[in-house]
Design an enzyme around this catalytic site. Structure first.
Site, PDB file in Angstrom:
ATOM      1  N   HIS A 265       0.816  -1.221   0.000  1.00  0.00           N
ATOM      2  CA  HIS A 265       0.000   0.000   0.000  1.00  0.00           C
ATOM      3  C   HIS A 265       0.852   1.275   0.000  1.00  0.00           C
ATOM      4  CE1 HIS A 265      -3.916   1.905   0.548  1.00  0.00           C
ATOM      5  NE2 HIS A 265      -3.242   2.824   1.226  1.00  0.00           N
ATOM      6  N   HIS A 302      -5.222   4.596  10.593  1.00  0.00           N
ATOM      7  CA  HIS A 302      -4.235   5.654  10.521  1.00  0.00           C
ATOM      8  C   HIS A 302      -4.634   6.777  11.473  1.00  0.00           C
ATOM      9  CE1 HIS A 302      -3.206   9.411   8.011  1.00  0.00           C
ATOM     10  NE2 HIS A 302      -2.243   9.194   8.876  1.00  0.00           N
ATOM     11  N   ASP A 308      -5.917  17.341   9.602  1.00  0.00           N
ATOM     12  CA  ASP A 308      -7.299  16.926   9.362  1.00  0.00           C
ATOM     13  C   ASP A 308      -7.385  16.566   7.891  1.00  0.00           C
ATOM     14  OD1 ASP A 308      -7.819  17.517  11.967  1.00  0.00           O
ATOM     15  OD2 ASP A 308      -9.148  19.214  11.588  1.00  0.00           O
ATOM     16  N   HIS A 338      -8.517   6.681  12.007  1.00  0.00           N
ATOM     17  CA  HIS A 338      -9.573   6.326  11.051  1.00  0.00           C
ATOM     18  C   HIS A 338      -9.060   5.203  10.169  1.00  0.00           C
ATOM     19  CE1 HIS A 338      -7.211   9.376   8.854  1.00  0.00           C
ATOM     20  NE2 HIS A 338      -7.490   8.656   7.788  1.00  0.00           N
TER      21      HIS A 338
HETATM   22 FE   LIG Z   1      -6.171   8.935   6.081  1.00  0.00          FE
END
Ligand SMILES: [Fe+2]
Length: 387
Positions: A265, A302, A308, A338
């Site tokens: 990834h 993560h 943000d 998240h």
């Molecule tokens: Fe992210």
């Protein structure tokens, strides 16, 4: 910031006599950034660019952060929105903001503008999610279509004419700092390097100069200090016979962004498309997935400890998220981890490619939903990872 470009007629030497057919001088205007130390262009006007006839009463044109929204993973559902206002300026609805950047949507009912707009507060980046049209500015005519990012340097005087057929949906970003190509993809003289996901050929400057010599009354709405200042000029703002330099609006299609992929990834910086003060813009485009035999195509959990992160879902199926539609925004705030929704990680294994398109905004300072943005909040989203 792209590369040197010129359109129309200019004198061989700057700041020298350049005369009109009647013998009078063309009026030279230097449009420069960072004082005299940044990029600039020289424009040649038929009329005096200060030929102001009237100044109307300024009116507020700003948004307020809704700080009471607090810390929560946020989903703004804007998929169902058809139009957001009557004309280009009243239809611009900023849904999130901080001191560096504002981001929102714009779907005007009126496809043609009967005034010009000049944003003196910041550079603009407009992503054409749906629509096709022409941007008329002092730098010429720029044809734009679905998938284009349009970079508009501050104080460019412009108006749009969109085709009447089909939906019109724009993602609008206003940046306090200049919006630039990514520095690590440029060599010391500014040329985009071989490993850059796009190069100069993909950057489309205005194609043709439109020169209007007519006198009359022309309204230019100037945004400065969060206010709109209606200025009436005695001639068309498109009275330019030629210009040259590095400062001008241009388009870059998301379809010309070449993805960087890997065996495992790849992190979001490989998707970076633009940089500005306090934020970056990334493009997620169709690409082959990771090819390590044990690769997991879905992203890992993560924690943004100092930024943000906003994703605007443009096209395709987003494998790591459930309940996200075309036109959704997710805001994953620093301070909370998240990651993929339950079940989506296993499901992603073995997938070979994705057809998704998304635009990401990562800010380095806290970003707030605006009071207008609250209208679109999906109340169930923060608990949508519940197993
Ligand atoms: Fe992210």
């Amino acid at each position: 910031m792209a590369y040197y470009f010129r359109l129309g007629n200019i004198p061989p030497k700057r700041h020298t006599q350049f005369r009109q057919p009647d013998g009078s001088l063309f009026k030279e205007e230097l449009v420069s950034s960072k004082g005299f130390s940044g990029i600039y262009s020289n424009l040649y006007h038929i009329h005096n660019p200060n030929n102001v006839l009237a100044i109307g009463k300024p009116s507020p044109y700003n948004w307020e952060p809704a700080k009471e929204h607090g810390l929560q993973q946020t989903h703004l559902k804007t998929a169902g929105v058809s139009t957001t206002g009557k004309d280009y300026l009243s239809a611009r609805k900023m849904l999130m903001m901080n001191n560096d950047v504002m981001m929102g949507i714009c779907s005007p009912e009126e496809r043609k503008m009967d005034y010009y707009f000049k944003n003196a507060d910041g550079d603009e980046l407009i992503y054409v999610h749906d629509g096709e049209g022409v941007m008329f500015s002092q730098f010429g005519k720029l044809e734009v279509r679905k998938g284009d990012y349009i970079v508009i340097p501050r104080t460019t005087i412009y108006r749009f004419e969109w085709k009447e057929e089909g939906p019109l949906r724009l993602l609008v970003i206003e940046s306090h700092g200049p919006i630039e190509t990514v520095k690590r993809y440029r060599n010391e003289l500014g040329q985009l390097l071989e490993h850059s996901p796009y190069c100069e050929r993909d950057i489309r400057p205005p194609g043709e100069l439109v020169t209007e010599s007519e006198k009359g009354e022309y309204l230019v709405q100037i945004k400065k200090g969060g206010m709109l200042h209606p200025y009436t000029y005695g001639h068309s703002p498109l009275d330019i016979v030629g210009w040259d330099g590095f400062l001008y609006p241009y388009a870059l299609s998301i379809h010309d962004f070449e993805p960087i992929t890997g065996r495992i990834h790849q992190p979001p910086p490989v998707h970076q498309t633009f940089q500005a003060w306090g934020f970056v813009i990334c493009s997620f485009v169709p690409r082959l997935f990771d090819y390590h035999p044990l690769a997991i195509p879905a992203p890992y959990n993560h924690s943004n400890i100092d930024s943000d992160e906003v994703l605007y879902y443009a096209e395709g199926e987003f494998m790591s998220r459930k309940g996200i539609d075309r036109g959704s925004f997710t805001i994953h705030m620093g301070g909370l981890p998240h990651g993929p929704h339950p079940g989506t990680v296993e499901k992603s294994i073995g997938a070979k490619e994705t057809h998704e398109y998304a635009v990401m905004l990562d800010t380095f300072k806290p970003l707030f939903v605006t009071t207008q943005g609250l209208d679109f909040v999906d109340l169930d989203y923060p608990m949508s990872w519940k197993e």
